[in-house]
Scaffold this motif. Structure first.
Motif, mmCIF file in Angstrom:
data_model
loop_
_atom_site.group_PDB
_atom_site.id
_atom_site.type_symbol
_atom_site.label_atom_id
_atom_site.label_comp_id
_atom_site.label_asym_id
_atom_site.label_seq_id
_atom_site.Cartn_x
_atom_site.Cartn_y
_atom_site.Cartn_z
ATOM 1 N N LEU A 202 52.715 32.260 31.921
ATOM 2 C CA LEU A 202 52.787 30.711 32.383
ATOM 3 C C LEU A 202 53.777 30.663 33.503
ATOM 4 O O LEU A 202 53.417 29.707 34.458
ATOM 5 N N ILE A 203 54.815 31.576 33.973
ATOM 6 C CA ILE A 203 55.723 31.407 34.877
ATOM 7 C C ILE A 203 55.634 32.965 35.683
ATOM 8 O O ILE A 203 56.017 33.952 34.669
ATOM 9 N N ALA A 204 55.646 33.091 36.868
ATOM 10 C CA ALA A 204 55.855 34.371 37.452
ATOM 11 C C ALA A 204 57.244 34.540 37.929
ATOM 12 O O ALA A 204 58.021 33.654 38.214
ATOM 13 N N PRO A 205 57.890 35.942 37.732
ATOM 14 C CA PRO A 205 59.322 36.021 38.398
ATOM 15 C C PRO A 205 59.131 35.671 39.928
ATOM 16 O O PRO A 205 58.237 35.509 40.507
ATOM 17 N N VAL A 206 60.577 35.428 40.486
ATOM 18 C CA VAL A 206 60.389 35.223 41.852
ATOM 19 C C VAL A 206 60.113 36.157 42.721
ATOM 20 O O VAL A 206 60.667 37.429 42.339
ATOM 21 N N LYS A 207 59.438 36.284 43.578
ATOM 22 C CA LYS A 207 58.766 37.190 44.617
ATOM 23 C C LYS A 207 59.566 37.024 45.777
ATOM 24 O O LYS A 207 59.853 36.210 46.454
ATOM 25 N N PRO A 208 59.523 38.438 46.782
ATOM 26 C CA PRO A 208 59.952 38.530 48.150
ATOM 27 C C PRO A 208 59.267 37.422 48.792
ATOM 28 O O PRO A 208 57.966 37.080 48.735
ATOM 29 N N GLY A 209 60.035 36.734 49.933
ATOM 30 C CA GLY A 209 59.342 35.893 50.758
ATOM 31 C C GLY A 209 58.608 36.279 51.839
ATOM 32 O O GLY A 209 58.211 37.656 51.666
ATOM 33 N N VAL B 270 52.346 35.909 44.757
ATOM 34 C CA VAL B 270 52.322 37.109 45.426
ATOM 35 C C VAL B 270 53.421 37.288 46.465
ATOM 36 O O VAL B 270 53.814 36.139 47.089
ATOM 37 N N PRO B 271 54.067 38.578 46.676
ATOM 38 C CA PRO B 271 55.059 38.641 47.644
ATOM 39 C C PRO B 271 54.523 38.847 49.134
ATOM 40 O O PRO B 271 53.369 39.125 49.262
ATOM 41 N N TYR B 272 55.234 38.620 50.197
ATOM 42 C CA TYR B 272 55.089 38.802 51.525
ATOM 43 C C TYR B 272 53.925 37.993 52.263
ATOM 44 O O TYR B 272 54.096 37.536 53.272
ATOM 45 N N ILE B 273 53.097 37.755 51.391
ATOM 46 C CA ILE B 273 51.893 37.157 52.334
ATOM 47 C C ILE B 273 51.320 35.599 51.613
ATOM 48 O O ILE B 273 50.408 35.166 51.866
ATOM 49 N N ASN B 274 52.462 35.002 51.039
ATOM 50 C CA ASN B 274 52.143 33.783 50.437
ATOM 51 C C ASN B 274 52.294 32.518 51.253
ATOM 52 O O ASN B 274 52.955 31.606 51.038
ATOM 53 N N VAL B 275 51.130 32.560 52.478
ATOM 54 C CA VAL B 275 51.101 31.476 53.144
ATOM 55 C C VAL B 275 49.808 31.263 53.503
ATOM 56 O O VAL B 275 48.747 32.088 53.301
ATOM 57 N N TYR B 276 49.522 30.159 54.231
ATOM 58 C CA TYR B 276 48.088 29.781 54.782
ATOM 59 C C TYR B 276 47.203 29.630 53.461
ATOM 60 O O TYR B 276 46.132 30.585 53.358
ATOM 61 N N HIS B 277 47.140 28.906 52.775
ATOM 62 C CA HIS B 277 46.404 28.896 51.423
ATOM 63 C C HIS B 277 44.961 28.566 51.611
ATOM 64 O O HIS B 277 44.715 27.599 52.288
ATOM 65 N N VAL B 278 44.070 29.244 50.950
ATOM 66 C CA VAL B 278 42.842 28.718 50.714
ATOM 67 C C VAL B 278 42.617 28.274 49.493
ATOM 68 O O VAL B 278 42.351 28.967 48.359
ATOM 69 N N PHE B 279 42.849 26.842 48.993
ATOM 70 C CA PHE B 279 42.906 26.374 47.739
ATOM 71 C C PHE B 279 44.319 26.766 47.128
ATOM 72 O O PHE B 279 45.250 26.690 47.846
ATOM 73 N N GLU B 280 44.200 27.572 46.045
ATOM 74 C CA GLU B 280 45.341 28.289 45.441
ATOM 75 C C GLU B 280 45.683 29.501 45.980
ATOM 76 O O GLU B 280 46.878 29.988 45.984
ATOM 77 N N MET B 281 44.780 30.111 46.617
ATOM 78 C CA MET B 281 44.435 31.461 46.870
ATOM 79 C C MET B 281 45.511 31.684 48.333
ATOM 80 O O MET B 281 44.906 30.961 49.441
ATOM 81 N N ALA C 106 45.508 33.068 51.821
ATOM 82 C CA ALA C 106 44.190 33.344 52.668
ATOM 83 C C ALA C 106 43.978 34.898 52.533
ATOM 84 O O ALA C 106 42.811 35.294 52.358
ATOM 85 N N LEU C 107 45.216 35.969 52.851
ATOM 86 C CA LEU C 107 44.887 36.949 52.933
ATOM 87 C C LEU C 107 44.514 37.690 51.459
ATOM 88 O O LEU C 107 43.944 38.842 51.544
ATOM 89 N N GLY C 108 44.829 37.113 50.538
ATOM 90 C CA GLY C 108 44.571 37.428 49.365
ATOM 91 C C GLY C 108 43.079 37.518 48.920
ATOM 92 O O GLY C 108 42.648 38.294 48.008
ATOM 93 N N LEU C 109 42.276 36.610 49.794
ATOM 94 C CA LEU C 109 40.867 36.642 49.560
ATOM 95 C C LEU C 109 40.303 38.108 49.570
ATOM 96 O O LEU C 109 39.174 38.406 49.053
ATOM 97 N N MET C 110 40.918 38.867 50.298
ATOM 98 C CA MET C 110 40.495 40.311 50.548
ATOM 99 C C MET C 110 40.344 41.164 49.244
ATOM 100 O O MET C 110 39.615 42.077 49.003
ATOM 101 N N GLY C 111 41.058 40.871 48.214
ATOM 102 C CA GLY C 111 41.014 41.520 46.900
ATOM 103 C C GLY C 111 39.651 41.250 46.149
ATOM 104 O O GLY C 111 39.435 42.098 45.509
ATOM 105 N N TYR C 112 38.876 40.252 46.825
ATOM 106 C CA TYR C 112 37.417 40.214 46.127
ATOM 107 C C TYR C 112 36.724 40.996 46.600
ATOM 108 O O TYR C 112 35.562 41.302 46.017
ATOM 109 N N LEU C 113 37.097 41.750 47.859
ATOM 110 C CA LEU C 113 36.008 42.983 48.342
ATOM 111 C C LEU C 113 35.956 43.847 47.297
ATOM 112 O O LEU C 113 34.860 44.184 46.954
ATOM 113 N N PRO C 114 36.868 44.689 47.152
ATOM 114 C CA PRO C 114 37.022 45.687 46.013
ATOM 115 C C PRO C 114 36.542 45.352 44.722
ATOM 116 O O PRO C 114 35.774 46.096 44.155
#
Length: 390
Positions: A43-50, A340-351, A353-361
């Motif tokens: 339900l809640i995630a631990p605090v991640k690095p910025g 997610v840590p480090y790249i949690n900016v420029y969201h595409v909806f909730e995701m 933006a760079l997290g979309l790359m995870g859909y490729l593999p």
């Protein structure tokens, strides 16, 4: 090698993917896990690095290179293949299941996006009609384009079997998510009891992988797209490199609980890498076999399939909730968000933006997992050889 021995090695591979990270976590925490460590749903995630600019730029460069492979394949050694005439439909009609799927998908989306509180059974089990409805629509589109040939028209049982395989294939990621401190969470999961949510997750996840196969089936009806990656670099993995990557993968799985923020991206890569290498060693066909002769079509189009579908999933998910002052208000227990840590900016909806790359593999993983599942249960499939590209 005897089939029974191949089955044994495959089962050992799955056991390793499951138990190695647990063993690492058990040692990391000296056998004492926090009571929320394996909470499902999280339900809640631990605090991640910025935000980290170097990591963001590095990941962005990788994403950019991958985008160039699709946009300008000639830069990477792909040659043009003369395209055959497109397969035109014989009658131009959608099959019955297309309209059934449109009703399932469209009706469910209307309820979710309308923020209705009733009917509760649709809201509580939305993923089932949403995913399967869209899969039926996609299959109907393929059927129309090919003049009567699609996954369902050839073998509806195979589509059902892919759905069954999807459950175990996806739940591996739900399990590994624990060890990276919950990269995704279900902030409204408390709307239903935990045991009911687990049933919901099992049933709902059955629709995830069929979507990849339907997009892929649609892509290869376009000869220009199908042939775009059919004549590229010829690559063969030497046995020593496969052995080295297997060792490194399991070492990283072991340490993933020690360094969850550093290794969080490996969640999407290691299962695909490990299983693919083992299949190669067992001489079981995968789309990577085609890469030896320079045909990257299956690999790249399955990856693209879930990049497209992943964008749609994020789209459907985001607008099923109301967002006010950073708060998520939804009636849907399966609504997901990211941490997610480090790249949690420029969201595409909730995701991010760079997290979309995870859909490729993950797209490639869908076909690899199905090949394993079909092999273990001796299920005939059009996707376990290169014949489906003919």
């Amino acid at each position: 090698m005897k089939a029974s021995l191949k089955v044994f090695y495959l089962l050992c591979t799955f056991a390793g993917i499951v138990f190695v990270p647990y063993l690492g976590a058990w040692i990391c925490f000296d056998g004492h896990f926090e009571h929320t460590y394996f909470q499902y749903p999280p339900l809640i995630a631990p605090v991640k690095p910025g935000f980290s600019l170097p990591i963001f730029v590095g990941v962005a460069i990788i994403f950019g290179i991958i985008a160039l492979v699709y946009l300008v394949p000639s830069l990477f050694g792909f040659k043009k293949v003369k395209a055959l005439p497109l397969n035109e439909p014989k009658n131009g009609k959608f099959p019955t299941w297309f309209w059934a799927g449109l009703l399932m998908w469209g009706g469910t989306l209307l309820v979710l996006w309308g923020k209705f509180s009733e009917p509760r059974w649709i809201i509580m089990w939305a993923d089932l009609p949403l995913f399967w409805g869209f899969a039926l629509m996609m299959d109907g589109w393929v059927y129309k384009r090919t003049g009567g040939t699609s996954i369902i028209s050839r073998s509806a049982q195979e589509m059902i079997a892919i759905g069954v395989a999807s459950v175990s294939g996806w739940l591996i990621f739900e399990y590994l998510n624990f060890f990276v401190d919950d990269n995704w969470i279900y902030p409204a999961g408390e709307l239903i009891p935990d045991n009911q949510f687990t049933i919901y997750a099992v049933v709902g996840s059955a629709g995830l992988m069929p979507l990849a196969f339907e997009w892929y089936a649609l892509f290869i009806t376009f000869d220009g797209l199908k042939n775009r990656f059919a004549d590229g670099p010829k690559l063969t993995m030497p046995p020593w490199l496969g052995n080295l990557l297997l060792i490194i993968s399991f070492i990283l799985l072991f340490f993933i609980a020690f360094y969850p923020d550093t290794l969080f991206t490996l969640l999407w890569v290691i299962p695909l890498l490990v299983i693919s290498i083992v299949l190669e060693k067992l001489e079981i066909w995968t789309p990577f076999n085609l890469v030896r002769s320079g045909n990257w079509s299956s690999v790249l189009l399955f990856a693209l399939a879930y990049l497209v579908q992943g964008f749609l999933l994020e789209f459907w998910n985001y607008f099923s909730a109301t967002h006010e002052n950073g708060q998520i208000i939804t009636q849907t227990p399966a609504y997901w968000a990211y941490s997610v840590p480090y790249i949690n900016v420029y969201h595409v909806f909730e995701m991010p933006a760079l997290g979309l790359m995870g859909y490729l593999p993950f797209g490639i993983y869908c076909i690899i997992w199905w090949i394993v599942f079909a092999y273990l249960l001796n299920i005939p499939s059009q996707f376990t050889s290169a014949k489906h590209l003919e």
